[in-house]
Scaffold this motif. Sequence first.
Motif, PDB file in Angstrom:
ATOM      1  N   ARG A   1      21.794 -12.840 -79.825  1.00 58.18           N
ATOM      2  CA  ARG A   1      22.581 -13.742 -78.983  1.00 58.18           C
ATOM      3  C   ARG A   1      21.663 -14.723 -78.284  1.00 58.18           C
ATOM      4  O   ARG A   1      20.724 -14.326 -77.589  1.00 58.18           O
ATOM      5  N   LYS A   2      21.909 -16.016 -78.480  1.00 61.77           N
ATOM      6  CA  LYS A   2      21.197 -17.073 -77.776  1.00 61.77           C
ATOM      7  C   LYS A   2      22.207 -17.868 -76.969  1.00 61.77           C
ATOM      8  O   LYS A   2      23.406 -17.605 -77.027  1.00 61.77           O
ATOM      9  N   ARG A   3      21.715 -18.857 -76.246  1.00 60.49           N
ATOM     10  CA  ARG A   3      22.592 -19.587 -75.334  1.00 60.49           C
ATOM     11  C   ARG A   3      23.775 -20.223 -76.052  1.00 60.49           C
ATOM     12  O   ARG A   3      24.908 -20.128 -75.587  1.00 60.49           O
ATOM     13  N   ARG A   4      23.531 -20.895 -77.186  1.00 64.18           N
ATOM     14  CA  ARG A   4      24.636 -21.538 -77.881  1.00 64.18           C
ATOM     15  C   ARG A   4      24.764 -21.118 -79.345  1.00 64.18           C
ATOM     16  O   ARG A   4      25.443 -21.782 -80.118  1.00 64.18           O
ATOM     17  N   SER A   5      24.114 -20.022 -79.734  1.00 62.75           N
ATOM     18  CA  SER A   5      24.245 -19.551 -81.110  1.00 62.75           C
ATOM     19  C   SER A   5      24.164 -18.038 -81.175  1.00 62.75           C
ATOM     20  O   SER A   5      23.654 -17.373 -80.263  1.00 62.75           O
ATOM     21  N   LEU A   6      24.699 -17.518 -82.285  1.00 60.22           N
ATOM     22  CA  LEU A   6      24.674 -16.092 -82.572  1.00 60.22           C
ATOM     23  C   LEU A   6      24.118 -15.899 -83.971  1.00 60.22           C
ATOM     24  O   LEU A   6      24.230 -16.788 -84.822  1.00 60.22           O
ATOM     25  N   GLY A   7      23.558 -14.733 -84.238  1.00 52.08           N
ATOM     26  CA  GLY A   7      23.092 -14.425 -85.584  1.00 52.08           C
ATOM     27  C   GLY A   7      23.297 -12.949 -85.865  1.00 52.08           C
ATOM     28  O   GLY A   7      23.261 -12.128 -84.945  1.00 52.08           O
ATOM     29  N   ALA A   8      23.511 -12.605 -87.137  1.00 48.75           N
ATOM     30  CA  ALA A   8      23.684 -11.201 -87.507  1.00 48.75           C
ATOM     31  C   ALA A   8      23.506 -11.040 -89.014  1.00 48.75           C
ATOM     32  O   ALA A   8      23.683 -11.989 -89.786  1.00 48.75           O
ATOM     33  N   ARG A   9      23.189  -9.833 -89.414  1.00 51.50           N
ATOM     34  CA  ARG A   9      23.058  -9.489 -90.837  1.00 51.50           C
ATOM     35  C   ARG A   9      24.427  -9.140 -91.399  1.00 51.50           C
ATOM     36  O   ARG A   9      25.282  -8.585 -90.691  1.00 51.50           O
ATOM     37  N   THR A  10      24.634  -9.471 -92.680  1.00 52.13           N
ATOM     38  CA  THR A  10      25.907  -9.143 -93.332  1.00 52.13           C
ATOM     39  C   THR A  10      25.749  -7.920 -94.225  1.00 52.13           C
ATOM     40  O   THR A  10      24.628  -7.461 -94.500  1.00 52.13           O
ATOM     41  N   ASP A  11      26.897  -7.430 -94.719  1.00 53.46           N
ATOM     42  CA  ASP A  11      26.864  -6.266 -95.599  1.00 53.46           C
ATOM     43  C   ASP A  11      26.408  -6.614 -97.012  1.00 53.46           C
ATOM     44  O   ASP A  11      26.279  -5.728 -97.861  1.00 53.46           O
ATOM     45  N   ARG A  12      26.157  -7.913 -97.301  1.00 53.75           N
ATOM     46  CA  ARG A  12      25.629  -8.266 -98.621  1.00 53.75           C
ATOM     47  C   ARG A  12      24.162  -8.703 -98.539  1.00 53.75           C
ATOM     48  O   ARG A  12      23.657  -9.400 -99.420  1.00 53.75           O
ATOM     49  N   GLY A  13      23.500  -8.299 -97.457  1.00 48.28           N
ATOM     50  CA  GLY A  13      22.062  -8.529 -97.357  1.00 48.28           C
ATOM     51  C   GLY A  13      21.688  -9.963 -97.091  1.00 48.28           C
ATOM     52  O   GLY A  13      20.622 -10.432 -97.509  1.00 48.28           O
ATOM     53  N   THR A  14      22.540 -10.685 -96.378  1.00 41.91           N
ATOM     54  CA  THR A  14      22.254 -12.058 -95.986  1.00 41.91           C
ATOM     55  C   THR A  14      22.329 -12.160 -94.467  1.00 41.91           C
ATOM     56  O   THR A  14      22.603 -11.176 -93.781  1.00 41.91           O
ATOM     57  N   TRP A  15      22.106 -13.371 -93.969  1.00 43.75           N
ATOM     58  CA  TRP A  15      22.132 -13.608 -92.522  1.00 43.75           C
ATOM     59  C   TRP A  15      23.121 -14.716 -92.219  1.00 43.75           C
ATOM     60  O   TRP A  15      23.239 -15.679 -92.983  1.00 43.75           O
TER      61      TRP A  15
END
Length: 285
Positions: A40-54
């Motif tokens: 979690r950043k100020r104006r963005s989010l990131g996470a891993r998916t179940d197919r091995g991508t981001w």
Amino acid sequence: MSSSLSASVPVDLRVEPVDDVLDEVERALQTQLDRGTLVRKRRSLGARTDRGTWVRVERRRFDKISSQGWNGTECAALLDGVAKPQWHRGAAWRQPGDAVMWRVDETDLLPSAPVGSSVLASEPALSDEWWQTFNRSLDALAEQHTRRVATPDTVMIAQSGVADAIHRFLPDGGDATVKRWLPAHADLNWANMTAPEFCLFDWEDWGLAPQGLDAASLWGNSLAVPALAERVRRERRYDLESRDGKLMTLFVCAKILAPDAHPEDPRLEPARLMAARVAEDLQRG
């Protein structure tokens, strides 16, 4: 979508509830997110998916989306010779009842961890091979063709803004006109590059910018570590020793030396010294 995320008030995604946003990402991309990997950043989010991508998810107000659109990461998929994650797919949607857009881009996972925070306080262990790939990537980027204009800090860069920022260092009305506009990442800092394997990511703001913007930005983010700042200047001397590179050095110094700068920022004094030196060079030349 959470009604608390309004365009009319400042929003920090590090503290706001975002489950509805993540649910929308999963529906749009037909994937499941590993929420244990959520960044979690100020104006963005990131996470891993179940197919091995981001996936990277960003929130942006309408007034921060220019007429060129808001698909920098997607457009960067066409760049040749630049070490970056491969782009797979993306989606965008409007927040119901508000002047806010969300965008998600799905890419390969990064090959290594980010070098560090955007501004480093200690010197990272970077191999000669890392610097070689770094230079090849920036050189290749500058040779691309695009009509996109860079949007550092979500603001489209323009001649007028450059001149306004650096005229404080040129009190005698020196010429602040940029001669060469080249493709740039426009958010080059140590948090957007990986090591030990070099990779440059977060391409949402890339586009045409004055020659030397990327090099000057990374130099500015290295000033708390003098040896690292000098290494950046040595590696990108072609850009930084150009006339436009000197203008971009002043542009970055103006940001560091802003009125609201923290008085204990270790970058302040080296930025003042460099700004004085570069301004003198420009006025002599």
